[in-house]
Design a protein around this motif. Structure first.
Motif, PDB file in Angstrom:
ATOM      1  N   VAL A 298       0.865  -1.177   0.000  1.00  0.00           N
ATOM      2  CA  VAL A 298       0.000   0.000   0.000  1.00  0.00           C
ATOM      3  C   VAL A 298       0.901   1.226   0.000  1.00  0.00           C
ATOM      4  O   VAL A 298       1.767   1.365   0.876  1.00  0.00           O
ATOM      5  CB  VAL A 298      -0.925   0.034   1.232  1.00  0.00           C
ATOM      6  CG1 VAL A 298      -1.820   1.269   1.185  1.00  0.00           C
ATOM      7  CG2 VAL A 298      -1.755  -1.228   1.322  1.00  0.00           C
ATOM      8  N   LYS A 299       0.726   2.112  -0.958  1.00  0.00           N
ATOM      9  CA  LYS A 299       1.590   3.283  -1.035  1.00  0.00           C
ATOM     10  C   LYS A 299       1.303   4.222   0.129  1.00  0.00           C
ATOM     11  O   LYS A 299       0.267   4.895   0.172  1.00  0.00           O
ATOM     12  CB  LYS A 299       1.395   4.013  -2.363  1.00  0.00           C
ATOM     13  CG  LYS A 299       2.370   5.182  -2.529  1.00  0.00           C
ATOM     14  CD  LYS A 299       2.245   5.875  -3.867  1.00  0.00           C
ATOM     15  CE  LYS A 299       3.249   7.017  -3.948  1.00  0.00           C
ATOM     16  NZ  LYS A 299       3.173   7.766  -5.210  1.00  0.00           N
ATOM     17  N   THR A 300       2.231   4.271   1.066  1.00  0.00           N
ATOM     18  CA  THR A 300       2.087   5.138   2.238  1.00  0.00           C
ATOM     19  C   THR A 300       3.251   6.112   2.381  1.00  0.00           C
ATOM     20  O   THR A 300       3.222   6.981   3.247  1.00  0.00           O
ATOM     21  CB  THR A 300       2.000   4.290   3.522  1.00  0.00           C
ATOM     22  OG1 THR A 300       3.203   3.514   3.652  1.00  0.00           O
ATOM     23  CG2 THR A 300       0.799   3.369   3.490  1.00  0.00           C
ATOM     24  N   ALA A 304      -0.572   9.771  -3.338  1.00  0.00           N
ATOM     25  CA  ALA A 304      -0.824   8.770  -4.380  1.00  0.00           C
ATOM     26  C   ALA A 304      -0.216   9.142  -5.725  1.00  0.00           C
ATOM     27  O   ALA A 304       0.278   8.285  -6.456  1.00  0.00           O
ATOM     28  CB  ALA A 304      -2.327   8.554  -4.527  1.00  0.00           C
ATOM     29  N   GLN A 310       4.529   3.435  -6.763  1.00  0.00           N
ATOM     30  CA  GLN A 310       3.229   3.322  -7.411  1.00  0.00           C
ATOM     31  C   GLN A 310       2.283   2.504  -6.536  1.00  0.00           C
ATOM     32  O   GLN A 310       2.720   1.698  -5.712  1.00  0.00           O
ATOM     33  CB  GLN A 310       3.385   2.649  -8.784  1.00  0.00           C
ATOM     34  CG  GLN A 310       4.331   3.395  -9.720  1.00  0.00           C
ATOM     35  CD  GLN A 310       4.694   2.577 -10.944  1.00  0.00           C
ATOM     36  OE1 GLN A 310       4.872   1.364 -10.853  1.00  0.00           O
ATOM     37  NE2 GLN A 310       4.789   3.235 -12.098  1.00  0.00           N
ATOM     38  N   GLN A 311       1.000   2.728  -6.741  1.00  0.00           N
ATOM     39  CA  GLN A 311       0.010   1.984  -5.976  1.00  0.00           C
ATOM     40  C   GLN A 311      -0.126   0.568  -6.538  1.00  0.00           C
ATOM     41  O   GLN A 311      -0.262   0.378  -7.748  1.00  0.00           O
ATOM     42  CB  GLN A 311      -1.343   2.691  -6.018  1.00  0.00           C
ATOM     43  CG  GLN A 311      -2.438   1.976  -5.243  1.00  0.00           C
ATOM     44  CD  GLN A 311      -2.104   1.855  -3.759  1.00  0.00           C
ATOM     45  OE1 GLN A 311      -1.774   2.834  -3.112  1.00  0.00           O
ATOM     46  NE2 GLN A 311      -2.176   0.643  -3.235  1.00  0.00           N
ATOM     47  N   TYR A 313      -2.323  -2.894  -6.652  1.00  0.00           N
ATOM     48  CA  TYR A 313      -3.713  -3.309  -6.447  1.00  0.00           C
ATOM     49  C   TYR A 313      -3.845  -4.817  -6.253  1.00  0.00           C
ATOM     50  O   TYR A 313      -4.956  -5.357  -6.269  1.00  0.00           O
ATOM     51  CB  TYR A 313      -4.574  -2.857  -7.637  1.00  0.00           C
ATOM     52  CG  TYR A 313      -4.633  -1.351  -7.771  1.00  0.00           C
ATOM     53  CD1 TYR A 313      -5.496  -0.595  -6.980  1.00  0.00           C
ATOM     54  CD2 TYR A 313      -3.800  -0.689  -8.667  1.00  0.00           C
ATOM     55  CE1 TYR A 313      -5.535   0.787  -7.095  1.00  0.00           C
ATOM     56  CE2 TYR A 313      -3.830   0.695  -8.785  1.00  0.00           C
ATOM     57  CZ  TYR A 313      -4.703   1.424  -7.992  1.00  0.00           C
ATOM     58  OH  TYR A 313      -4.740   2.800  -8.100  1.00  0.00           O
ATOM     59  N   ASP A 357       6.126   1.054   2.008  1.00  0.00           N
ATOM     60  CA  ASP A 357       4.848   0.652   1.413  1.00  0.00           C
ATOM     61  C   ASP A 357       4.454  -0.779   1.757  1.00  0.00           C
ATOM     62  O   ASP A 357       3.395  -1.250   1.330  1.00  0.00           O
ATOM     63  CB  ASP A 357       4.921   0.790  -0.115  1.00  0.00           C
ATOM     64  CG  ASP A 357       5.220   2.218  -0.552  1.00  0.00           C
ATOM     65  OD1 ASP A 357       4.802   3.142   0.166  1.00  0.00           O
ATOM     66  OD2 ASP A 357       5.882   2.393  -1.595  1.00  0.00           O
TER      67      ASP A 357
END
Length: 362
Positions: A298-300, A304, A310-311, A313, A357
């Motif tokens: 998870v991009k933290t 975003a 990158q995110q 999924y 992330d």
């Protein structure tokens, strides 16, 4: 205290601490007892035992003179206090001078006692005498130690104040004021503790330090601890004749990869956790198929739409260990100092991510 006194006190305090606990900069500048008195001490390689007999004595005397050096310096830095005239000096300074003179006096008496009978009373000589044959003395044992130390196949590591030396016959620890010696065939070695550090001050890499207890079967020989980098543990074992026992709670990471996985896991633990939807069931990790998937990308690290990350999924499909191994496998083995700050592609969708992330699932 006015400015000259404060300035001199702080400067002398820094000098004294660095002179006793010599950092690399002092070693490079030659500001060590070994270098300043090298002409009298001789060569460690040529005569290991005589060198350290003199070195420990000289170190004790030099360090005991530091308070007296401070007093002499204050006589010049604070001349208005008239510290050079004892009758006019403040009571506190006279007591300090008494202490400053007492310390080197005691050191001289102790060194004189050590040096009697050709250093036979020195703690190192007395330890070596425990291993001497009935018809010989400690000098014969010292000659054996000197010979083995000159060999290039010895194991030697550690900082100058806590060096570890292992030869074919001896296990030795060289400290500032003492040299511990034990014979290999008489010792039991036990790894009693391991400490994990995320960054080493020398290499900016994760490091694990081991504490190994060296205990002799001879009750007259004092047990001692040695400290060792876990990456050198295998080399030490090769030099020792007896196996090293390990406490039940100690886990040794002998490779850089093991150390990285430990650090990777500790960093991921502090990242925000990812809550799995109630309708989603966690499956087995597709990397090892041994444990359930336990991490989600998870991009933290940034917003975003910003940054290189990158995110991702993908659903949770990897366990923490396998994700750490994947992260390490994408690194440059010649640049381990860049591993923690690097970015790698997701093993499934190729979205780039960093350690920040990687989130544990709950």
């Amino acid at each position: 205290m006015d400015s000259p006194e404060v300035t001199f006190t702080l400067a002398y305090l820094v000098f004294a601490v660095c002179f006793v606990f010599t950092p690399n900069e002092f070693h490079a500048a030659g500001l060590t007892v070994q270098n300043l008195l090298s002409g009298w001490l001789g060569s460690e390689d040529a005569a290991f035992v005589p060198f350290h007999l003199r070195r420990t004595a000289a170190t004790l005397l030099c360090h005991s003179l530091l308070p007296l050096g401070y007093y002499v310096g204050m006589c010049l830095a604070a001349s208005e206090k008239r510290l050079h005239a004892l009758s006019q000096a403040p009571e506190a300074w006279r007591l300090f001078l008494l202490l400053a003179v007492t310390l080197p006096s005691i050191a001289c008496i102790l060194i004189y006692y050590w040096s009697r009978d050709r250093w036979a009373c020195h703690p190192l000589a007395r330890t070596l005498a425990l291993y001497a044959l009935p018809q010989s003395g400690w000098q014969a044992v010292a000659s054996s130690v000197n010979t083995e130390f000159r060999r290039i196949d010895k194991f030697a590591t550690g900082a100058p104040g806590a060096r570890v030396i292992v030869t074919d016959t001896w296990v030795m620890k060289v400290t500032t004021y003492r040299v511990h010696v034990a014979q290999q065939q008489d010792v039991h070695l036990t790894v009693t503790e391991s400490r994990q550090h995320e960054l080493s001050p020398d290499s900016n890499l994760p490091v694990q330090l081991l504490t190994i207890r060296v205990a002799s079967t001879n009750p007259a020989v004092q047990a001692f601890d040695i400290w060792l980098n876990s990456t050198e543990y295998g080399e030490l074992c090769e030099k020792l004749r007896a196996p090293i026992r390990r406490a039940a709670h100690v886990v040794i990471h002998q490779s850089l990869g093991d150390l990285f996985l430990e650090t990777f896991a500790s960093l991921v633990e502090v990242n925000p956790a990812y809550s799995v939807p109630s309708s989603q069931e966690l499956e087995a990790c597709i990397g090892c198929m041994q444990t359930r998937a336990s991490v989600k990308l998870v991009k933290t690290c940034q917003e975003a739409a910003t940054g290189e990350c990158q995110q991702c999924y993908c659903r949770p499909m990897w366990c923490l260990t396998c994700m750490g191994k994947w992260f390490a496998s994408r690194q440059d083995p010649l640049r381990p100092d860049t591993w923690l700050a690097s970015r790698v592609p997701c093993p499934t969708c190729r979205a780039r991510f960093c350690i920040l992330d990687v989130c544990t699932v709950r």
